[in-house]
Write a protein that holds these residues in place. Sequence first.
Motif, PDB file in Angstrom:
ATOM      1  N   LYS A  50       2.712  10.924   8.691  1.00  0.00           N
ATOM      2  CA  LYS A  50       3.938  11.478   8.103  1.00  0.00           C
ATOM      3  C   LYS A  50       3.694  11.893   6.658  1.00  0.00           C
ATOM      4  N   PHE A  51       2.975  11.059   5.910  1.00  0.00           N
ATOM      5  CA  PHE A  51       2.666  11.397   4.519  1.00  0.00           C
ATOM      6  C   PHE A  51       1.883  12.703   4.458  1.00  0.00           C
ATOM      7  N   LYS A  52       0.859  12.839   5.303  1.00  0.00           N
ATOM      8  CA  LYS A  52       0.044  14.052   5.294  1.00  0.00           C
ATOM      9  C   LYS A  52       0.856  15.275   5.703  1.00  0.00           C
ATOM     10  N   ASP A  53       1.707  15.114   6.722  1.00  0.00           N
ATOM     11  CA  ASP A  53       2.541  16.232   7.159  1.00  0.00           C
ATOM     12  C   ASP A  53       3.475  16.683   6.038  1.00  0.00           C
ATOM     13  N   ASP A  54       4.062  15.718   5.331  1.00  0.00           N
ATOM     14  CA  ASP A  54       4.979  16.049   4.236  1.00  0.00           C
ATOM     15  C   ASP A  54       4.249  16.759   3.097  1.00  0.00           C
ATOM     16  N   ASP A 101       0.859  -1.185   0.000  1.00  0.00           N
ATOM     17  CA  ASP A 101       0.000   0.000   0.000  1.00  0.00           C
ATOM     18  C   ASP A 101       0.894   1.233   0.000  1.00  0.00           C
ATOM     19  N   CYS A 102       0.904   1.982  -1.112  1.00  0.00           N
ATOM     20  CA  CYS A 102       1.778   3.148  -1.243  1.00  0.00           C
ATOM     21  C   CYS A 102       0.957   4.387  -1.578  1.00  0.00           C
ATOM     22  N   TRP A 103       1.366   5.513  -1.016  1.00  0.00           N
ATOM     23  CA  TRP A 103       0.702   6.790  -1.286  1.00  0.00           C
ATOM     24  C   TRP A 103       1.664   7.714  -1.999  1.00  0.00           C
ATOM     25  N   TYR A 104       1.126   8.492  -2.938  1.00  0.00           N
ATOM     26  CA  TYR A 104       1.951   9.390  -3.752  1.00  0.00           C
ATOM     27  C   TYR A 104       1.205  10.701  -3.921  1.00  0.00           C
ATOM     28  N   ARG A 145      -2.560   9.961  -4.938  1.00  0.00           N
ATOM     29  CA  ARG A 145      -2.797   8.641  -5.513  1.00  0.00           C
ATOM     30  C   ARG A 145      -2.411   7.561  -4.508  1.00  0.00           C
ATOM     31  N   ARG A 146      -3.325   6.626  -4.327  1.00  0.00           N
ATOM     32  CA  ARG A 146      -3.037   5.467  -3.492  1.00  0.00           C
ATOM     33  C   ARG A 146      -2.830   4.265  -4.418  1.00  0.00           C
ATOM     34  N   PHE A 147      -1.660   3.656  -4.345  1.00  0.00           N
ATOM     35  CA  PHE A 147      -1.347   2.503  -5.173  1.00  0.00           C
ATOM     36  C   PHE A 147      -1.422   1.239  -4.311  1.00  0.00           C
ATOM     37  N   LEU A 148      -2.348   0.378  -4.657  1.00  0.00           N
ATOM     38  CA  LEU A 148      -2.480  -0.915  -3.992  1.00  0.00           C
ATOM     39  C   LEU A 148      -1.948  -1.967  -4.948  1.00  0.00           C
ATOM     40  N   ILE A 149      -0.866  -2.630  -4.550  1.00  0.00           N
ATOM     41  CA  ILE A 149      -0.238  -3.637  -5.403  1.00  0.00           C
ATOM     42  C   ILE A 149      -0.427  -4.997  -4.749  1.00  0.00           C
ATOM     43  N   TYR A 150      -1.150  -5.867  -5.425  1.00  0.00           N
ATOM     44  CA  TYR A 150      -1.403  -7.204  -4.918  1.00  0.00           C
ATOM     45  C   TYR A 150      -0.469  -8.184  -5.623  1.00  0.00           C
ATOM     46  N   PHE A 151       0.392  -8.823  -4.854  1.00  0.00           N
ATOM     47  CA  PHE A 151       1.299  -9.817  -5.398  1.00  0.00           C
ATOM     48  C   PHE A 151       0.632 -11.189  -5.237  1.00  0.00           C
TER      49      PHE A 151
END
Length: 223
Positions: free
Chosen positions: A94-98, A6-9, A125-131
């Motif tokens: 931390k993401f929101k603060d940045d 789960d990554c946020w950009y 953008r929220r990237f959900l990567i399912y392996f």
Amino acid sequence: MAYESDCWYAMIDEGQITEPVVQNDSSSSSKMNFHLEFSFQTIKYWVNYDDNSQLLMEDLGPSTSRFTWVDFGAVYEDLEQHLLTNLANYGSQKFKDDVVDAIIRHAHTIACTDEKKRSLVINIRRFLIYFVDGTSLDSWLNDGPNMEPASMDAIISLPKKEMDYKDNGDEVESCMVCLEEIDAGLVVTTLPCSHIFHDFCISEWLKRSHYCPICRFEMPIAQ
């Protein structure tokens, strides 16, 4: 078996805002008053974990926007709180603060260099990567939406500790939720199956699924 990253950009754009918003602020003529659009989208990828270069499926979720006017001449603490309310449900603290810090710095920069530009688009953008195993993708997708979260009591009761490593050449462990190495000193959580994860990562995972992301050990669910 399947696990998720789960990554946020975030990206700040000085381009055209998609919809106009009526300006009722009496300070609209201020060179520090900006029209902001917060654009949110979730993008899902299913990737074969035997070959990380093989994209099995992609799902672009709907994009939603929120509009607001912000006077960047205000006190930093007030600006910070106002902008954080627009990011309340998106990403880690931390993401929101940045993101908030980057928005404030960007607005101050263009206010000093270009008096005509008074709008910003903040693309989140929220990237959900399912392996997953490509041969069982259909089965996993059918099961995935029906996953039940672990009970909050079970999540809270999981043992936590600071990660430490001994100087004996042991391999550094990685969190199989975010796929990043677990650095010494970070808080980790251990599941009853003995698998270790970043505390935040596994807590967020268990709020969606009561299965261990590695071995599918079942945590208690809410009754």
